[in-house]
Design a protein around this motif. Structure first.
Motif: not given
Lengths: 368, 247
Positions: A3, A210-211, B76-77, B79-81, B108, B155
């Motif tokens: 990333r 974003s992550p 954090e989880k 954010k990925r979803h 992502y 994503h």
């Protein structure tokens, strides 16, 4: 990690596609070095000097004639005693006083060696050094001619004394300062602007949703500029070396490592600035006034710190560039290694660590 | 509706800035696959709420879960979803269409091959194959908007948050944009959208209307129009928002 790589590549695209940034990044340092260099390196012509001739013999007359006919000097005053020296300097009438000792010709003839004392006004160190060099050259030429015609090898010691600036800062002393200024300017201003730009465009929000972690965003933003700043530092060193003959007497590796440390420091300041500015303009102004001006004024680059009011002297201890300039001067000009600059290095390292922590914490907090 | 899967669950959400209460005890659920309109006048607190749901801001108190994850412990989880599209469309103007897709895909954590595959499909679907290597700044606004939305869901998030996604865009482009939203929602994507345009509110499955930090109404557009005895959502909105604004 992957990333991060994408992020860094993207950052390089921003830089290379914005030719104005490129012009600033590479044009500005070169222009600054050249400007400083040529403004400070003044060709000496018809400089006013005074003579204090305690001997008044054929030799001294000859040497005075040689000096005045060389085109470099104009005889402005003939002094009768040493008491007058201070006066002519104070009035600013002359830049240099040439003093011949008593019985100059006799000593030269009997002992084969005589002495000329030069007093130079070193408040303008470049001119002072040039005048001393020219005078020595004229005297040596005279001796060489004399050796040829008379077949006798004589020696005249030209003993210069720098007044008002005994440490005698050399003309290329500006190069370390310019490196400090330019790195501070480029690293802090450009990073803070590029982060502020992401805020302005709204892309920062998307990055934060974003992550990616705050740390990753900061590293991604900073890495390209570390790389560029490093290239810029090298450019300045090259210009200094080949245009102005600034030596790099100490270890090059150490010099580059210290530069890297200072770049990191400036970048962390840039991030800190960006956390308090919402727009690119704000970021630019804060960098200029809060970072660049103190660097120029208080780092000892232009105005000697010893001459400042006590309060400002204390403040100057907080200017990181001051330590960096000391380090650079030691390594480049005095040719010393880490043993002479360990204290400054620790101070810089400490400041860097402090600002990195502060900016990362602030970065997170501000964006909430 | 009660048997439907809840993807955003908000209970007693409070957000205070000093003495000012931006979100006052919000409670609502958003169901999977629905287009949820989040309306309110400027300053009503909807931006604050959307920022909290996206993890950009911490709430003062309240129980909130997004995509099945707790907002305090599992940011954090979450954010990925989720996907997010801001009102500024948030594309890099000096990067090409493809570079933007690759960059956002990359952050992502999508693999390069996967990005290439999805990018191709995306470009074909939008009819953007020709501008693949054009800089974003050369594209018309409507195109940027479509691209920004497509990138926000590249994503394949469970939920996409759209913060005033249609600002400054002409009505035809807006209509096309809503078609895109419907299409994605029909595939199971939950869409959480804030808007100023009341005609757009009528496109939503359900809308909530905020005023002065509180949710004053929450129902389908049709029910709201009936309940408030109005003929359009515009009238509903004026009836709800105006009395508060005059205070």
């Amino acid at each position: 990690m992957k990333r991060l790589r994408g992020f860094i590549i993207k950052e390089f695209y921003h830089i290379f596609r914005d030719y104005r940034t490129m012009v600033i990044l590479f044009g500005l340092p070169v222009v600054q070095v050249l400007l400083f260099g040529f403004v400070l390196t003044n060709e000496v012509k018809d400089a006013n000097i005074a003579v204090l001739d305690k001997s008044k013999d054929a030799e001294t007359m000859n040497i005075i004639n040689k000096l005045t006919s060389s085109g470099y000097f104009m005889l402005n005053a003939v002094l009768e005693s040493e008491d007058e020296v201070e006066g002519v300097f104070q009035e600013g009438k002359v830049k240099q006083v040439v003093i011949f000792e008593e019985n100059f010709a006799k000593t030269l003839k009997n002992e084969g060696r005589a002495r000329i004392q030069l007093l130079a006004d070193a408040s303008d160190p470049n001119t002072a050094q040039t005048l001393v060099n020219y005078t020595t050259a004229v005297v040596n030429t005279y001796l060489a001619e004399k050796a040829k015609s008379e077949g006798k090898q004589l020696l005249i010691d030209v003993v210069p004394k720098m007044l008002y600036n005994p440490a005698m800062e050399a003309s290329y002393m500006f190069v370390p300062g310019v490196i400090a200024i330019v790195l501070m300017l480029i690293s802090s201003m450009i990073t803070s602007i590029s982060i502020a730009r992401e805020k302005e465009l709204g892309t920062m929000e998307v990055l934060l949703v974003s992550p990616l972690r705050a740390g990753q965003i900061i590293i991604g933003k900073v890495v390209p500029y570390v790389f560029l700043s490093f290239l810029i530092a090298a450019t300045i060193l090259l210009v200094g070396r080949f245009v102005f003959g600034v030596p790099i007497n100490g270890p090059l590796g150490l010099l580059l490592a210290e530069s890297l440390l200072f770049i990191l420091l400036a970048l962390s300041l840039g991030i800190l600035v960006s956390t308090v500015s919402k727009t690119q303009q704000t970021a630019m102004l804060i960098s200029l006034f809060a970072l660049l001006l103190p660097t120029i004024l208080l780092s000892g680059l232009i105005f000697p710190i010893e001459n400042m009011p006590l309060l400002l002297q204390y403040i100057s201890h907080a200017i990181p560039a001051k330590y960096f300039v000391i380090i650079l001067k030691n390594i480049m000009i005095k040719g010393t290694g880490l043993e002479s600059v360990w204290f400054e290095t620790i101070v810089l390292g400490g400041i860097t660590l402090f600002f990195i922590l502060l900016s990362v914490l602030n970065f997170k907090k501000r964006l909430e | 509706m009660s048997e439907r899967e809840i993807v955003i669950r908000v209970r007693n959400l409070v957000k205070k800035f000093g003495n000012f209460t931006a979100n006052d005890n919000l409670c609502f659920d958003v169901y999977k696959g629905e287009v949820f309109g989040f309306l309110g006048a400027n300053g009503a607190g909807k931006t604050t709420a959307i920022r909290i749901l996206c993890g950009l801001m911490a709430p003062t108190s309240g129980e909130i879960s997004v995509a099945g994850f707790d907002i305090y412990r599992e940011t954090e989880k979450i954010k990925r979803h989720i996907g997010y599209m801001s009102q500024k469309f948030s594309l890099y103007e000096d990067l090409t269409v493809y570079e933007n897709i690759r960059f956002y895909g990359g952050i992502y954590g999508l693999r390069r091959k996967e990005i290439a595959k999805r990018a191709d499909a995306l470009l074909v679907r939008l009819g953007f194959s020709e501008v693949r290597n054009s800089l974003i700044k050369s594209l018309p606004l409507g195109w940027k908007q479509k691209l920004a939305f497509s990138i926000a869901i590249l994503h394949r998030p469970d939920i996409v948050f759209l913060d005033e996604p249609t600002g400054g865009v002409d009505p035809i482009t807006r209509r096309q944009f809503w078609d895109m939203i419907y299409e994605s929602a029909s595939e199971g994507l939950t869409v959480f959208v804030t808007t100023h345009y009341m005609d757009e509110a009528e496109y939503c499955d359900r809308v909530s209307i905020m005023a002065d930090g509180r949710i004053e109404a929450l129902d389908t557009p049709l029910n709201l129009i009936k309940y408030y005895n109005a003929s359009t959502m515009d009238e509903v909105f004026v009836k709800i928002a105006r009395p508060v604004q005059q205070l």
